[in-house]
Write an enzyme that holds these catalytic residues in place. Structure first.
Site, PDB file in Angstrom:
ATOM      1  N   ASP A   1       0.833  -1.199   0.000  1.00 22.65           N
ATOM      2  CA  ASP A   1       0.000   0.000   0.000  1.00 22.65           C
ATOM      3  C   ASP A   1       0.866   1.246   0.000  1.00 22.65           C
ATOM      4  O   ASP A   1       2.039   1.195   0.334  1.00 22.65           O
ATOM      5  CB  ASP A   1      -0.849   0.026   1.275  1.00 22.65           C
TER       6      ASP A   1
ATOM      7  N   LYS B   1      -1.328   1.749  -7.343  1.00 15.40           N
ATOM      8  CA  LYS B   1      -1.218   2.076  -8.760  1.00 15.40           C
ATOM      9  C   LYS B   1      -2.327   1.411  -9.581  1.00 15.40           C
ATOM     10  O   LYS B   1      -2.533   1.720 -10.748  1.00 15.40           O
ATOM     11  CB  LYS B   1       0.142   1.565  -9.239  1.00 15.40           C
TER      12      LYS B   1
ATOM     13  N   MET C   1      -8.794   8.979   9.050  1.00 17.25           N
ATOM     14  CA  MET C   1      -9.329   9.429   7.756  1.00 17.25           C
ATOM     15  C   MET C   1     -10.377  10.527   7.940  1.00 17.25           C
ATOM     16  O   MET C   1     -11.356  10.580   7.211  1.00 17.25           O
ATOM     17  CB  MET C   1      -9.944   8.240   6.999  1.00 17.25           C
TER      18      MET C   1
HETATM   19  C1  LIG Z   1      -7.008   3.335   5.343  1.00 18.48           C
HETATM   20  S1  LIG Z   1      -6.603   3.798   6.969  1.00 18.48           S
HETATM   21  C2  LIG Z   1      -5.528   2.486   7.392  1.00 18.48           C
HETATM   22  C3  LIG Z   1      -5.229   2.405   8.860  1.00 18.48           C
HETATM   23  C4  LIG Z   1      -4.172   1.360   9.181  1.00 18.48           C
HETATM   24  N1  LIG Z   1      -4.636   0.045   8.811  1.00 18.48           N
HETATM   25  C5  LIG Z   1      -3.764   1.382  10.629  1.00 18.48           C
HETATM   26  O1  LIG Z   1      -4.040   0.434  11.356  1.00 18.48           O
HETATM   27  O2  LIG Z   1      -3.119   2.353  11.031  1.00 18.48           O
HETATM   28  C6  LIG Z   1      -5.543   5.170   6.671  1.00 18.48           C
HETATM   29  C7  LIG Z   1      -5.591   6.187   7.786  1.00 18.48           C
HETATM   30  O3  LIG Z   1      -4.807   5.765   8.879  1.00 18.48           O
HETATM   31  C8  LIG Z   1      -4.257   6.886   9.527  1.00 18.48           C
HETATM   32  N2  LIG Z   1      -2.800   6.778   9.461  1.00 18.48           N
HETATM   33  C9  LIG Z   1      -2.085   5.789   8.918  1.00 18.48           C
HETATM   34  N3  LIG Z   1      -0.756   5.981   9.101  1.00 18.48           N
HETATM   35  C10 LIG Z   1      -0.651   7.131   9.790  1.00 18.48           C
HETATM   36  C11 LIG Z   1       0.441   7.882  10.301  1.00 18.48           C
HETATM   37  N4  LIG Z   1       1.701   7.483  10.172  1.00 18.48           N
HETATM   38  N5  LIG Z   1       0.178   9.023  10.974  1.00 18.48           N
HETATM   39  C12 LIG Z   1      -1.079   9.448  11.156  1.00 18.48           C
HETATM   40  N6  LIG Z   1      -2.144   8.786  10.687  1.00 18.48           N
HETATM   41  C13 LIG Z   1      -1.942   7.642  10.034  1.00 18.48           C
HETATM   42  C14 LIG Z   1      -4.759   8.112   8.800  1.00 18.48           C
HETATM   43  O4  LIG Z   1      -5.949   8.539   9.421  1.00 18.48           O
HETATM   44  C15 LIG Z   1      -5.037   7.534   7.431  1.00 18.48           C
HETATM   45  O5  LIG Z   1      -5.959   8.323   6.719  1.00 18.48           O
END
Ligand SMILES: C[S@@+](CC[C@H](N)C(=O)[O-])C[C@H]1O[C@@H](n2cnc3c(N)ncnc32)[C@H](O)[C@@H]1O
Length: 437
Positions: A230, A252, A367
């Site tokens: 991802d 992609k 998100m």
């Molecule tokens: C599709 S979700 C996936 C979450 C992921 N599976 C997890 O457990 O962290 C994506 C969201 O996770 C959060 N996110 C993921 N990585 C992050 C990071 N390093 N810092 C802040 N927010 C993060 C944000 O809100 C982002 O929009």
């Protein structure tokens, strides 16, 4: 006889490095250059979405065309990440003319510099050159990495602690072998036919710091033939893959979100049925808003064995990285993780924002930046006090982490003023200020 290479640690901070090419090789090489603080200039007519995200975030400069000699003006190093030998040769000819070291993905013998196999342990970096044989370098690197994982702590200092026992994986309860139910095949890839059985591992890569992947997840990555990654996975993990690993950039894949998911499912199944060890590498934890469940079901339906390796989720790690515990004795006895990707008034939303407003504990919103004004207004309208502390943590656990502290009533406006962007986590609750001096 070929002379031995002379090892160096290049201190690239603020120094121009030109990367020619915008495909998967560049996707794997650029994170380590950025990690070293290099001023990266990327020259390529097209980019992978992962590289585009780095451009959008302002971390590197992109020249959207083919290479021109003046691109090397001021460069200290050039990495040629294209597979057209003629074009690659012309870049290295210009580099040689200007005495700039040139790494070539297409032809190691024509390169003036080689990238080693690397393992990083806090401040300790071990780089291994295998005499021009990347596989040999990887094998030695893996052995050193395993030794260091036992002997060094994550800060690179000597430790007497062992790493988690290897038996943990076998008893961890996360293996789902042939999960398609009674009728599913126990192994794929032509069982009994002598062909190696393929399999899929859904691996949580953690929130951003490459050291926050689990030991088991890392081991599976080193065993992978194919990695389907991802956009949010830590780029440095990709830099350490064997060169023969097929890297599929899942972001992609064209089509809309649901069609793209079908495509990803199909890639996982097809590669595994062809006998490959496939790692589906996902940001954070695979099951936290990660669509890991859909991927597991698709593999199970095809009789492909699946292992699920939980990851450190950003919903807990991002607050922690900003000094915010999601629970604290006497302050919060619960924390709720919620997706804010749909506005509270969206008919498709499954979230009871009115009920969440009545909770006293910590609310962690993923998100949610786009809808934050509507979300905070809804929470306040249903009773959560506007002066409740709130924070936004962007790109948590990475070198570009940013933290904004505010209140529920003001956080949406403060976010805009500070120009914070995804990926970010919003934390609401009294825990936000608990550990402050
Ligand atoms: C599709 S979700 C996936 C979450 C992921 N599976 C997890 O457990 O962290 C994506 C969201 O996770 C959060 N996110 C993921 N990585 C992050 C990071 N390093 N810092 C802040 N927010 C993060 C944000 O809100 C982002 O929009």
């Amino acid at each position: 006889m070929t002379a031995n290479p002379y090892p160096l640690g290049l201190r690239l901070h603020g120094r121009r490095v030109v990367v020619v090419g915008g495909g998967t090789v560049a996707t794997r090489r650029v994170p380590a250059l950025l990690d070293a603080g290099a001023d990266v200039l990327l020259v390529a007519p097209e980019l992978t979405p992962a590289l585009r995200a780095q451009v959008d975030a302002g971390r590197l400069h992109w020249v959207p065309r083919r290479f021109e000699p003046e691109d090397l003006d001021g460069a200290w190093l050039v990495q040629v990440a294209i597979d057209d030998p003629m074009a690659a040769a012309s870049v290295s000819a210009v580099a040689a003319e200007r005495r700039i070291f040139c790494v070539r993905a297409d032809d190691r013998t024509a390169a003036t510099a080689w990238t080693p196999a690397v393992t990083r342990h806090g401040p300790v970096t071990v780089a291994v050159l295998g005499g021009g044989d990347p596989r040999r370098a990887m094998t030695v690197r893996d052995a050193i990495r395993d030794l260091l994982a036992v002997r060094l702590g994550s800060d690179g200092t000597a430790s007497t602690r062992g790493r988690p026992g290897s038996s943990a994986g076998a008893t961890g309860g996360t293996d789902v072998v042939g999960a398609g139910g009674a009728g599913s095949a126990g192994s794929a890839g032509g069982a009994g036919g002598g062909r190696r059985a393929g399999r899929v591992a859904l691996v949580g890569a953690g929130p951003g710091d490459p050291e926050l992947i689990t030991v088991k997840g890392w081991r599976l990555l080193t065993e992978a033939d194919v990695v389907v990654a991802d956009r949010l996975v830590p780029g440095l993990l990709l830099d350490e893959l064997r060169p023969d690993v097929e890297l599929v950039d899942a972001s992609k894949i064209p089509y809309g979100p649901s069609r793209a998911q079908e495509e990803i499912n199909q890639i996982l199944v097809d590669r595994a049925l062809a006998g490959a060890v496939v790692v589906r590498l996902k940001g954070g934890d695979p099951y936290v808003f990660g669509r890991g469940g859909e991927e597991l079901l698709a593999c199970a339906a095809a009789g492909v064995p699946v292992t699920v390796v939980p990851g450190v989720t950003s919903s807990i790690a991002a607050p922690a990285a900003a000094g915010i515990p999601v629970t604290h004795r006497g302050v919060a006895h619960e924390f709720t993780v919620v997706s804010g990707h749909l506005a509270p008034d969206s008919p498709a939303s499954l979230v009871r924002w009115d009920a969440l407003a009545g909770l006293h504990g910590t609310l962690v919103i993923l998100m949610g930046l786009k809808n934050l004004a509507a979300i905070t207004a809804t929470l306040i309208a249903h009773g959560r006090p506007p002066q409740t502390p709130a924070a936004v943590v962007q790109e948590a656990t990475t070198g570009t982490q940013r933290v904004l502290r505010s209140t529920l009533g003001e956080v949406a406006a403060d976010l805009l003023a500070a120009d914070l962007r995804p990926p970010a986590v919003v934390v609401v609750g009294d825990v936000v200020g608990t550990l402050d001096g």
